[in-house]
Design an enzyme around this catalytic site. Structure first.
Site, PDB file in Angstrom:
ATOM      1  N   GLU A 215    -103.665  86.645  19.403  1.00 49.32           N
ATOM      2  CA  GLU A 215    -104.007  87.846  18.629  1.00 49.32           C
ATOM      3  C   GLU A 215    -103.743  87.598  17.148  1.00 49.32           C
ATOM      4  O   GLU A 215    -102.987  88.330  16.490  1.00 49.32           O
ATOM      5  CB  GLU A 215    -103.259  89.077  19.159  1.00 49.32           C
ATOM      6  CG  GLU A 215    -103.676  89.394  20.587  1.00 49.32           C
ATOM      7  CD  GLU A 215    -103.275  90.782  21.106  1.00 49.32           C
ATOM      8  OE1 GLU A 215    -102.513  91.494  20.423  1.00 49.32           O
ATOM      9  OE2 GLU A 215    -103.743  91.144  22.204  1.00 49.32           O
ATOM     10  N   GLU A 338    -105.830  88.239  28.431  1.00 50.64           N
ATOM     11  CA  GLU A 338    -105.011  89.443  28.594  1.00 50.64           C
ATOM     12  C   GLU A 338    -105.935  90.572  29.004  1.00 50.64           C
ATOM     13  O   GLU A 338    -106.868  90.920  28.262  1.00 50.64           O
ATOM     14  CB  GLU A 338    -104.269  89.814  27.300  1.00 50.64           C
ATOM     15  CG  GLU A 338    -103.109  88.892  26.986  1.00 50.64           C
ATOM     16  CD  GLU A 338    -102.267  89.361  25.812  1.00 50.64           C
ATOM     17  OE1 GLU A 338    -102.165  90.573  25.568  1.00 50.64           O
ATOM     18  OE2 GLU A 338    -101.707  88.475  25.127  1.00 50.64           O
TER      19      GLU A 338
HETATM   20  O1  AHR Z   1     -99.240  92.142  26.960  1.00 55.67           O
HETATM   21  C1  AHR Z   1     -98.544  92.820  25.965  1.00 55.67           C
HETATM   22  C2  AHR Z   1     -99.038  92.482  24.576  1.00 55.67           C
HETATM   23  O2  AHR Z   1    -100.340  92.943  24.403  1.00 55.67           O
HETATM   24  C3  AHR Z   1     -99.132  91.034  24.219  1.00 55.67           C
HETATM   25  O3  AHR Z   1     -97.916  90.513  23.819  1.00 55.67           O
HETATM   26  C4  AHR Z   1    -100.097  91.020  23.083  1.00 55.67           C
HETATM   27  O4  AHR Z   1    -100.804  89.815  22.972  1.00 55.67           O
HETATM   28  C5  AHR Z   1    -100.994  92.207  23.389  1.00 55.67           C
HETATM   29  O5  AHR Z   1    -101.198  93.005  22.284  1.00 55.67           O
END
Ligand code: AHR
Length: 534
Positions: A215, A338
């Site tokens: 991110e 994710e």
């Molecule tokens: O999964 C929780 C968080 O969500 C992670 O650390 C981040 O990459 C995302 O914003």
């Protein structure tokens, strides 16, 4: 039959009216607990081209994400060698046994946001000498670095998963990342690989996947896509393939809708990356400050959650379309590293720990999302649900010596036959599930053929009130023997607890019947169904 009742995904060809007639007259035996005969929607059609598969569903789509966040690592995986909780070199035996059953192919670690604050040298060497740091990403708690590189790679070995290392680009140096790769993968004697030997590991590990930042538009450094592209090129140059280890390099990708990020990365980084990530979370409300409860919800939140989960189809399609322009041969994978449902934390728990329960609704989120990834397996090469234990949409919940698996876990188990199977192209014509004048398709499905020739079809019925009869037109194959499993429950918010760990789990399913065209199946309301066709 009202034509407006249907949503067609993708464009459907010509369907046989006889098929519908046959479907409508079929008799099914269903558990009376789950099906009111008057509430069966009979207007769904799945055409499977069993003779046309060409793309493989990478098993890596069924990957997991584990971050130093809340109790994912500490308590969820790691209890330490001296713990009274049965463990192997500090790693919980009950968790390892459960995870082996769902054949996890790959695990991403150490973050997430935490990855861009993590310095790997803190997590090697004698544990009692490792420095304590503040986990500034998650809750400001003390990170004692007991679980580091050796422990993570031991965990991967114990469950048979490939490691996916998320490198620090936000606050770490190029030298640091280069040396971490050398530490893990170099056989040649050097001051770095000798440190690994001194710390108890003679042979290098295989590290097939490395993420270059996480991110990077947000917690990973608030970069612009142009600035990040340049940084990817710099960091990636020094991530070396030491003899015997070939690294698949994943660039930090877009946050959901940000197609410009994908465009710039494809243009500026292009084939230097093997994969480009995408993150997307499902929130019932769509509002980060009040997302909604994991367990206390009614049909409005059920509908909204599944509606948001289905957005993954649109996101994958839009990002893939951009990638197709730069990479028509689809060499760069879209890596959804994710994804999952994100609710308000359980009342009374640390807000920085993101602990949430997991219900039948999450099973449906998992089922529809995995069906989407299967259908897009020409571009989606890997995905990691967030997260493995005790955080967000988990497979496992623990509380010291107690452990339970979740409904999402069971969906991963039911979808195992899709791992590395050949996707069978299909067209689905689904009735709508309508709530408060909003509509989504009631049924989701994907089909594959495994290496032994068996066909596997996974279905979801998103409608919590009505069963769905699906006529399956199996083109190019015969269905002689069917068997299946179903995951459902009387309540939308059914979930497992430490006291009732088997409240919801799959059971054998037989609500199907062969037809001349293939078979019909009646999906109970709010269910995930997996069928094997021989
Ligand atoms: O999964 C929780 C968080 O969500 C992670 O650390 C981040 O990459 C995302 O914003």
């Amino acid at each position: 039959m009202n034509a407006n009742q249907f949503i067609i995904t993708p464009i459907v060809g010509i369907f046989s009216a006889c098929l519908f007639a046959g479907c409508a007259s079929s008799q099914h035996q269903l558990s009376p607990k789950h099906v009111q005969p008057s509430a069966i929607v009979k207007t769904n059609l799945l055409v499977i081209h069993a003779d046309q598969g060409k793309n493989t569903i990478s098993r890596n789509i069924y990957g997991q994400f584990s971050e130093h966040l809340g109790r994912c690592i500490y308590d969820g995986i790691w209890v330490g060698e001296d713990s009274s909780i049965p463990n192997t070199r500090g790693i919980r035996n009950d968790v390892v046994a459960a995870l082996k059953k769902i054949e996890i192919p790959v695990i991403r670690w150490p973050g997430g946001c935490f990855a861009d604050q993590y310095h790997w040298e803190d997590g090697v060497g004698p544990r009692d000498q490792r420095p304590k740091r503040i986990n500034t990403s998650w809750g400001g708690v003390v990170e004692d670095n007991a679980f580091g590189t050796h422990e993570f790679l031991d965990f991967c070995d114990q469950i048979g998963a490939a490691p996916y290392i998320s490198g620090n680009v936000g606050s770490g140096t190029i030298e640091e990342l280069a040396e971490w790769i050398e530490y893990m993968t170099a056989a040649t004697n050097s001051v770095i690989s000798d440190l690994r030997r001194k710390n108890g590991r003679a042979e290098p590990w295989k590290i097939p996947f490395v993420g270059i930042g996480n991110e990077s538009w947000g917690c990973g450094g608030e970069m612009t896509p142009e600035f990040y592209s340049d940084n990817f090129r710099r960091y990636n140059t020094f991530v070396k393939d030491y003899p015997g280890n070939k690294i698949y390099r994943v660039a930090s990708g877009s946050d959901g809708d940000d197609t410009n990020w994908t465009e710039v990365l494809m243009k500026n980084v292009g084939p230097r990356m093997n994969g480009l990530s995408l993150h997307y979370y499902t929130l019932p409300s769509g509002n980060w400050s009040k997302k909604g409860s994991a367990t206390e919800f009614g049909e409005a939140d059920w509908f909204a959650t599944l509606n948001h989960a289905l957005r993954m189809e649109d996101l994958v399609t839009r990002h893939s379309a951009i990638m197709d322009r730069y990479d028509p041969q689809k060499k760069v994978g879209l890596i959804v590293d994710e994804w999952g449902a994100w609710y308000d934390v359980e009342p009374g728990t640390n807000p920085g720990f993101l602990y949430q329960q997991n219900t039948l609704r999450d099973a449906l989120v998992a089922g529809v999302t995995l069906n989407i990834f299967n259908q897009h397996c020409d571009r989606v090469k890997m995905a990691c649900i967030a997260q493995l234990a005790n955080v967000l949409q988990s497979m496992i919940l623990t509380d010291r010596e107690k452990m339970t698996v979740t409904p999402s876990y069971w969906v991963f188990e039911m979808f195992v036959p899709h791992h590395d199977a050949t996707l069978l192209p299909s067209e689905l014509k689904s009735a709508d599930y309508t709530f408060n004048s909003q509509k989504i398709p009631a049924v989701s499905a994907s089909a594959s053929r495994d290496k032994s020739g068996k066909i596997h079809v996974t279905f979801c019925n998103l409608n919590p009130n009505q069963s769905a009869e699906v006529a399956v037109d199996l083109q190019g194959a015969k269905s002689q023997k069917l068997s299946g499993q179903v995951l459902t429950a009387p309540e939308m918010n059914a979930h497992n607890t430490f006291d009732h760990p088997d409240a919801i789990k799959p059971v054998d399913f037989s609500a199907f019947k062969t037809t001349d065209a293939g078979f019909t199946v009646t999906l109970p309301s709010k269910s995930v169904v997996a069928l094997e066709v021989e």
